[in-house]
Enzyme design. Structure first.
Site, PDB file in Angstrom:
ATOM      1  N   PRO A  12      -3.149   5.187  18.217  1.00 46.26           N
ATOM      2  CG  PRO A  12      -5.464   5.142  17.994  1.00 46.26           C
ATOM      3  CD  PRO A  12      -4.339   6.033  18.365  1.00 46.26           C
ATOM      4  CD  GLU A  47     -12.032  10.580  16.239  1.00 43.03           C
ATOM      5  OE1 GLU A  47     -12.620  10.605  17.327  1.00 43.03           O
ATOM      6  OE2 GLU A  47     -11.564   9.544  15.747  1.00 43.03           O
ATOM      7  NE  ARG A  62      11.732  -0.480  34.949  1.00 43.25           N
ATOM      8  CZ  ARG A  62      12.353  -1.606  34.578  1.00 43.25           C
ATOM      9  NH1 ARG A  62      12.626  -1.807  33.295  1.00 43.25           N
ATOM     10  NH2 ARG A  62      12.698  -2.518  35.466  1.00 43.25           N
ATOM     11  CG  ASP A  64      13.408  -4.878  32.822  1.00 47.05           C
ATOM     12  OD1 ASP A  64      13.718  -3.858  32.196  1.00 47.05           O
ATOM     13  OD2 ASP A  64      13.061  -4.880  34.019  1.00 47.05           O
TER      14      ASP A  64
HETATM   15  C1  LIG Z   1     -11.954   6.978  18.133  1.00 46.68           C
HETATM   16  N1  LIG Z   1     -10.674   7.685  18.011  1.00 46.68           N
HETATM   17  C2  LIG Z   1      -9.747   6.873  17.227  1.00 46.68           C
HETATM   18  C3  LIG Z   1      -8.429   7.541  17.036  1.00 46.68           C
HETATM   19  C4  LIG Z   1      -7.823   7.934  18.412  1.00 46.68           C
HETATM   20  C5  LIG Z   1      -8.799   8.746  19.224  1.00 46.68           C
HETATM   21  C6  LIG Z   1      -8.275   9.054  20.619  1.00 46.68           C
HETATM   22  N2  LIG Z   1      -6.905   9.562  20.599  1.00 46.68           N
HETATM   23  C7  LIG Z   1      -6.572  10.830  20.248  1.00 46.68           C
HETATM   24  C8  LIG Z   1      -5.200  10.954  20.326  1.00 46.68           C
HETATM   25  C9  LIG Z   1      -4.677   9.707  20.759  1.00 46.68           C
HETATM   26  C10 LIG Z   1      -3.377   9.222  21.001  1.00 46.68           C
HETATM   27  C11 LIG Z   1      -3.189   7.887  21.375  1.00 46.68           C
HETATM   28  C12 LIG Z   1      -4.294   7.043  21.505  1.00 46.68           C
HETATM   29  C13 LIG Z   1      -4.109   5.606  21.791  1.00 46.68           C
HETATM   30  N3  LIG Z   1      -5.169   4.763  21.894  1.00 46.68           N
HETATM   31  N4  LIG Z   1      -4.707   3.514  22.088  1.00 46.68           N
HETATM   32  C14 LIG Z   1      -3.375   3.510  22.105  1.00 46.68           C
HETATM   33  N5  LIG Z   1      -2.583   2.418  22.265  1.00 46.68           N
HETATM   34  C15 LIG Z   1      -2.957   4.839  21.937  1.00 46.68           C
HETATM   35  C16 LIG Z   1      -1.575   5.172  21.941  1.00 46.68           C
HETATM   36  N6  LIG Z   1      -0.427   5.318  21.998  1.00 46.68           N
HETATM   37  C17 LIG Z   1      -5.596   7.529  21.283  1.00 46.68           C
HETATM   38  C18 LIG Z   1      -5.774   8.853  20.914  1.00 46.68           C
HETATM   39  C19 LIG Z   1     -10.112   8.023  19.345  1.00 46.68           C
END
Ligand SMILES: CN1CCC[C@H](Cn2ccc3ccc(-c4n[nH]c(N)c4C#N)cc32)C1
Length: 242
Positions: free
Chosen positions: A88, A115, A157, A172
């Site tokens: 994220p 995390e 794609r 697209d």
């Molecule tokens: C509370 N925590 C915060 C940090 C992330 C934890 C969950 N997590 C662990 C690995 C991981 C990889 C991607 C994503 C992700 N979330 N949203 C997006 N757009 C993503 C993308 N690409 C989420 C992830 C949860």
């Protein structure tokens, strides 16, 4: 193109073998290998995570396991690879990225959970190959697997021969910087809602203008940021008159 995915949930990537992507794999346009990260653990519990230095909620994925896994996966094929790590906190993944990735010989995806992955893993591999930390949107998922499904579909794609009609990718949303306008098919009237007359007129010039106008309207209403990002000459006088 070869795609490798490393994850603790290989089953999450099963959709890659369905439908359009499954046919692309079957026809040799795409080679996909999914690897279980736990195959590189050596303890009875197959531990892939540990407590975060500095405290805080949740667990962090251990660098040793990721290093053993990525070393092995990268060594399995001599083609140059780009390592893609969904997070994220990543740079937004865009259609331009999809086109850039479609030109790569090999993509290796590292799916984090908990995390996330110890930052030293990204830092270590960035010394040896291109590494992208990308995000598919401003919301928080539970892991990287769903993001990999999104990115792989957006990339695959675009590969020649994957889409039945190559014009689809060329036209697209985002290809001309605008959102796509509305689409219609039979019947001519559905629940008292008719198809716009112009689309049945056979006047291709008028149809093209109508479609452009609807795309502009939709982009103004839903994604004004895309308009602001257009090059100065992208909109002609008729566009601006809308
Ligand atoms: C509370 N925590 C915060 C940090 C992330 C934890 C969950 N997590 C662990 C690995 C991981 C990889 C991607 C994503 C992700 N979330 N949203 C997006 N757009 C993503 C993308 N690409 C989420 C992830 C949860």
């Amino acid at each position: 193109m070869r795609i490798d995915v490393v994850t603790i949930f290989p089953g999450y990537l099963a959709p890659l073998r369905e439908a359009l992507l499954g046919r692309a794999i079957g026809s040799g346009l795409l080679d996909v290998a999914v690897h279980d990260l736990r195959d590189w653990t050596h303890d009875v519990h197959q531990a892939v995570d540990d407590s975060p230095y500095g405290g805080g909620p949740g667990m962090v994925m251990r660098p040793q396991v990721w290093g053993d896994a990525l070393d092995a996966v990268l060594a399995a094929d001599e083609r140059p690879a780009r390592l893609v790590v969904p997070t994220p906190a990543g740079r937004p993944f865009t259609q331009a990225d999809a086109h850039a990735y479609a030109a790569e010989e090999r993509l290796v995806f590292a799916c984090g959970r908990y995390e996330g992955i110890d930052q030293r893993v990204v830092d270590h591999y960035a010394d040896a190959l291109p590494v992208d930390e990308i995000s598919i949107g401003d919301y928080v998922l539970v892991g990287g697997e769903v993001a990999v499904l999104v990115v792989v579909e957006a990339v695959a794609r675009l590969l020649p021969g994957v889409l039945g009609n190559p014009r689809s990718a060329a036209e697209d949303s985002f290809s001309d910087g605008l959102l796509e306008g509305p689409s219609y098919t039979r019947p001519e009237v559905w629940r008292d809602r008719p198809v716009p007359d112009v689309l049945r007129s056979g006047n291709h010039g008028a149809i093209a203008r109508w479609r452009r106008d609807r795309a502009l309207e939709r982009t103004v209403a839903r994604r004004p940021d895309l308009l602001a990002a257009l090059p100065p000459d992208a909109l002609d006088k008729k566009d601006r008159a809308l």
